[in-house]
Design a protein around this motif. Structure first.
Motif, PDB file in Angstrom:
ATOM      1  N   LYS A 205       0.842  -1.192   0.000  1.00 48.60           N
ATOM      2  CA  LYS A 205       0.000   0.000   0.000  1.00 48.60           C
ATOM      3  C   LYS A 205       0.880   1.246   0.000  1.00 48.60           C
ATOM      4  N   VAL A 206       0.369   2.295  -0.649  1.00 56.03           N
ATOM      5  CA  VAL A 206       1.070   3.572  -0.717  1.00 56.03           C
ATOM      6  C   VAL A 206       0.065   4.675  -0.394  1.00 56.03           C
ATOM      7  N   ARG A 207       0.567   5.902  -0.287  1.00 61.00           N
ATOM      8  CA  ARG A 207      -0.333   7.020   0.026  1.00 61.00           C
ATOM      9  C   ARG A 207      -0.261   8.151  -0.980  1.00 61.00           C
ATOM     10  N   THR A 208       0.796   8.203  -1.780  1.00 57.21           N
ATOM     11  CA  THR A 208       0.958   9.326  -2.698  1.00 57.21           C
ATOM     12  C   THR A 208       1.263   8.829  -4.109  1.00 57.21           C
ATOM     13  N   PRO A 209       0.995   9.667  -5.129  1.00 57.24           N
ATOM     14  CA  PRO A 209       1.386   9.294  -6.499  1.00 57.24           C
ATOM     15  C   PRO A 209       2.880   9.035  -6.634  1.00 57.24           C
ATOM     16  N   ALA A 210       3.710   9.785  -5.903  1.00 61.83           N
ATOM     17  CA  ALA A 210       5.157   9.581  -5.973  1.00 61.83           C
ATOM     18  C   ALA A 210       5.535   8.191  -5.468  1.00 61.83           C
ATOM     19  N   GLN A 211       4.884   7.745  -4.402  1.00 61.03           N
ATOM     20  CA  GLN A 211       5.148   6.398  -3.889  1.00 61.03           C
ATOM     21  C   GLN A 211       4.664   5.337  -4.875  1.00 61.03           C
ATOM     22  N   THR A 212       3.570   5.631  -5.567  1.00 58.21           N
ATOM     23  CA  THR A 212       3.079   4.711  -6.598  1.00 58.21           C
ATOM     24  C   THR A 212       4.119   4.555  -7.696  1.00 58.21           C
ATOM     25  N   VAL A 213       4.682   5.666  -8.148  1.00 60.15           N
ATOM     26  CA  VAL A 213       5.720   5.631  -9.179  1.00 60.15           C
ATOM     27  C   VAL A 213       6.910   4.803  -8.692  1.00 60.15           C
ATOM     28  N   ASP A 214       7.311   5.000  -7.434  1.00 59.91           N
ATOM     29  CA  ASP A 214       8.425   4.223  -6.868  1.00 59.91           C
ATOM     30  C   ASP A 214       8.151   2.727  -6.967  1.00 59.91           C
ATOM     31  N   LYS A 215       6.945   2.312  -6.589  1.00 60.78           N
ATOM     32  CA  LYS A 215       6.593   0.888  -6.618  1.00 60.78           C
ATOM     33  C   LYS A 215       6.568   0.354  -8.042  1.00 60.78           C
ATOM     34  N   PHE A 216       6.057   1.150  -8.972  1.00 58.31           N
ATOM     35  CA  PHE A 216       6.009   0.715 -10.372  1.00 58.31           C
ATOM     36  C   PHE A 216       7.418   0.537 -10.931  1.00 58.31           C
ATOM     37  N   VAL A 217       8.309   1.464 -10.614  1.00 57.20           N
ATOM     38  CA  VAL A 217       9.690   1.367 -11.103  1.00 57.20           C
ATOM     39  C   VAL A 217      10.379   0.146 -10.485  1.00 57.20           C
ATOM     40  N   GLU A 218      10.183  -0.074  -9.186  1.00 55.44           N
ATOM     41  CA  GLU A 218      10.754  -1.262  -8.546  1.00 55.44           C
ATOM     42  C   GLU A 218      10.269  -2.537  -9.221  1.00 55.44           C
ATOM     43  N   PHE A 219       8.997  -2.553  -9.563  1.00 55.69           N
ATOM     44  CA  PHE A 219       8.403  -3.715 -10.225  1.00 55.69           C
ATOM     45  C   PHE A 219       9.071  -3.974 -11.576  1.00 55.69           C
ATOM     46  N   VAL A 220       9.187  -2.934 -12.395  1.00 58.78           N
ATOM     47  CA  VAL A 220       9.763  -3.093 -13.729  1.00 58.78           C
ATOM     48  C   VAL A 220      11.225  -3.516 -13.639  1.00 58.78           C
ATOM     49  N   LEU A 221      11.951  -2.981 -12.671  1.00 56.50           N
ATOM     50  CA  LEU A 221      13.376  -3.284 -12.558  1.00 56.50           C
ATOM     51  C   LEU A 221      13.657  -4.707 -12.076  1.00 56.50           C
ATOM     52  N   GLU A 222      12.612  -5.430 -11.676  1.00 58.79           N
ATOM     53  CA  GLU A 222      12.800  -6.838 -11.328  1.00 58.79           C
ATOM     54  C   GLU A 222      13.101  -7.683 -12.563  1.00 58.79           C
ATOM     55  N   PHE A 223      12.832  -7.120 -13.760  1.00 61.34           N
ATOM     56  CA  PHE A 223      12.983  -7.873 -14.999  1.00 61.34           C
ATOM     57  C   PHE A 223      14.127  -7.289 -15.817  1.00 61.34           C
ATOM     58  N   THR A 224      15.093  -8.127 -16.145  1.00 62.35           N
ATOM     59  CA  THR A 224      16.239  -7.670 -16.921  1.00 62.35           C
ATOM     60  C   THR A 224      15.874  -7.454 -18.377  1.00 62.35           C
ATOM     61  N   HIS A 225      15.018  -8.313 -18.913  1.00 57.63           N
ATOM     62  CA  HIS A 225      14.669  -8.246 -20.328  1.00 57.63           C
ATOM     63  C   HIS A 225      13.143  -8.233 -20.476  1.00 57.63           C
ATOM     64  N   VAL A 226      12.617  -7.118 -20.938  1.00 51.79           N
ATOM     65  CA  VAL A 226      11.176  -6.964 -21.114  1.00 51.79           C
ATOM     66  C   VAL A 226      10.883  -6.821 -22.598  1.00 51.79           C
ATOM     67  N   GLU A 227      10.011  -7.693 -23.112  1.00 53.46           N
ATOM     68  CA  GLU A 227       9.692  -7.677 -24.538  1.00 53.46           C
ATOM     69  C   GLU A 227       8.567  -6.695 -24.865  1.00 53.46           C
ATOM     70  N   ARG A 228       7.544  -6.640 -24.026  1.00 53.19           N
ATOM     71  CA  ARG A 228       6.418  -5.718 -24.225  1.00 53.19           C
ATOM     72  C   ARG A 228       6.085  -5.067 -22.891  1.00 53.19           C
ATOM     73  N   MET A 229       5.682  -3.802 -22.961  1.00 50.53           N
ATOM     74  CA  MET A 229       5.258  -3.097 -21.757  1.00 50.53           C
ATOM     75  C   MET A 229       4.141  -2.125 -22.119  1.00 50.53           C
ATOM     76  N   LEU A 230       3.159  -2.006 -21.222  1.00 54.83           N
ATOM     77  CA  LEU A 230       2.054  -1.082 -21.437  1.00 54.83           C
ATOM     78  C   LEU A 230       1.773  -0.352 -20.134  1.00 54.83           C
ATOM     79  N   LEU A 231       1.737   0.982 -20.201  1.00 51.61           N
ATOM     80  CA  LEU A 231       1.381   1.800 -19.049  1.00 51.61           C
ATOM     81  C   LEU A 231      -0.107   2.105 -19.129  1.00 51.61           C
TER      82      LEU A 231
END
Length: 300
Positions: A205-231
């Motif tokens: 859980k988060v409280r601010t849009p900035a914290q949401t962005v942090d979580k999204f970036v952490e999520f994406v960085l778990e993957f070294t090679h991403v073939e497709r991505m959609l925001l």
């Protein structure tokens, strides 16, 4: 020569190329959405942008409905006049009953057509990518079993993360109790959700849009090679949060193209208005693989 395998899916599938269903002769069956006394058909009489905008103005919760049994029976019957094999791929069975209705509809053609109902364990882009792969395989393969085996391997490479603004949607789908929902609303909490084994789960859980962005970036960085991505977002134009996310991702990835789209009405039945998310497809690990579109830049 055996007839070509026909592909069926439902309207919760998101295709990066909107022309793909027509190109591969994919039948897309609309799901129903019951809201404020009316029932709409997704992709037929429901505009995604208008629907998301109206959701934010009303507290009534929409209900996602499976296609009527008779509709799927008619679809299978029509296709069975041209083929003896059908692959019907649908949104996660753990999230919705569409796959069960599809399975029941196959009984009307038992012994006349081989119909395989496949649980994508996903929704939106995840479902769309599974359907796209099935359609490509059906062009060169005439074995339902082989295609299904290939699709099962693909499921392990689909991932998603979402941030939800209205907790009433999570309460409805059993992810929060009423007490948790009330406390979360008082504290201004935004739950972070993911899909695991087809289930929509609350993870943080988060409280601010900035914290949401942090979580999204952490999520994406778990993957070294991403073939497709959609925001995913709920507005036609990039929101401040989406722009901030892209700026952060640009610091990490060599590729600078980040597709942005509205999430569909079917997904909105789970996320509600003003939600956001990232859906991605991990590139297969192979010594011979080509460079994936999104690869983490090595820091010097």
């Amino acid at each position: 020569m055996p007839s070509k395998i026909k592909i069926v899916t439902d309207s919760s599938a998101h295709f990066s190329d909107s022309a793909l269903p027509e190109r591969y002769d994919i039948t897309v069956v609309p799901l129903g959405i019951r809201w404020r006394g009316r029932t709409y058909q997704e992709g037929v009489d429901l505009d995604p942008a208008d629907f998301l905008a109206q959701l934010s103005e009303h507290h009534a919760l929409p209900e996602l409905l499976p296609p009527p049994l008779e509709t799927l029976q008619a679809v299978y019957g029509r296709l069975a006049r041209h083929t003896d094999r059908i692959l019907s791929i649908h949104l996660s069975q753990a999230m919705h009953s569409t796959a069960q209705v599809a399975q029941a509809a196959t009984q009307s053609l038992l012994g006349r057509c081989d119909i395989s109902v496949f649980d994508s364990k996903s929704i939106g882009l995840g479902l769309g990518l599974v359907v796209e792969e099935a359609a490509r395989l059906a062009e060169v393969c005439d074995s339902l079993d082989e295609i299904v085996r290939a699709l099962r391997k693909q499921l392990t490479r689909l991932y998603a993360i979402f941030a939800v603004d209205r907790l009433t949607y999570l309460e409805r789908h059993g992810l929060l109790s009423r007490a948790q929902r009330l406390l979360g609303e008082m504290m201004g909490i935004r739950p972070i959700l993911t899909i695991e084994e087809g289930e929509l789960l609350a993870m943080e859980k988060v409280r601010t849009p900035a914290q949401t962005v942090d979580k999204f970036v952490e999520f994406v960085l778990e993957f070294t090679h991403v073939e497709r991505m959609l925001l995913l977002q709920s507005a036609l134009q990039p929101t401040e949060q989406t722009q901030a996310l892209i700026e952060r991702l640009n610091l990490e990835f060599a590729q600078r193209d980040y597709p942005i789209d509205l999430y569909q009405p079917s997904l909105a039945c789970y996320l509600g208005p003003n939600a956001s998310g990232v859906m991605l497809y991990e590139a297969p690990l192979s010594a011979e693989r080509r460079r994936a579109p999104y690869e983490v830049e090595e820091q010097e």
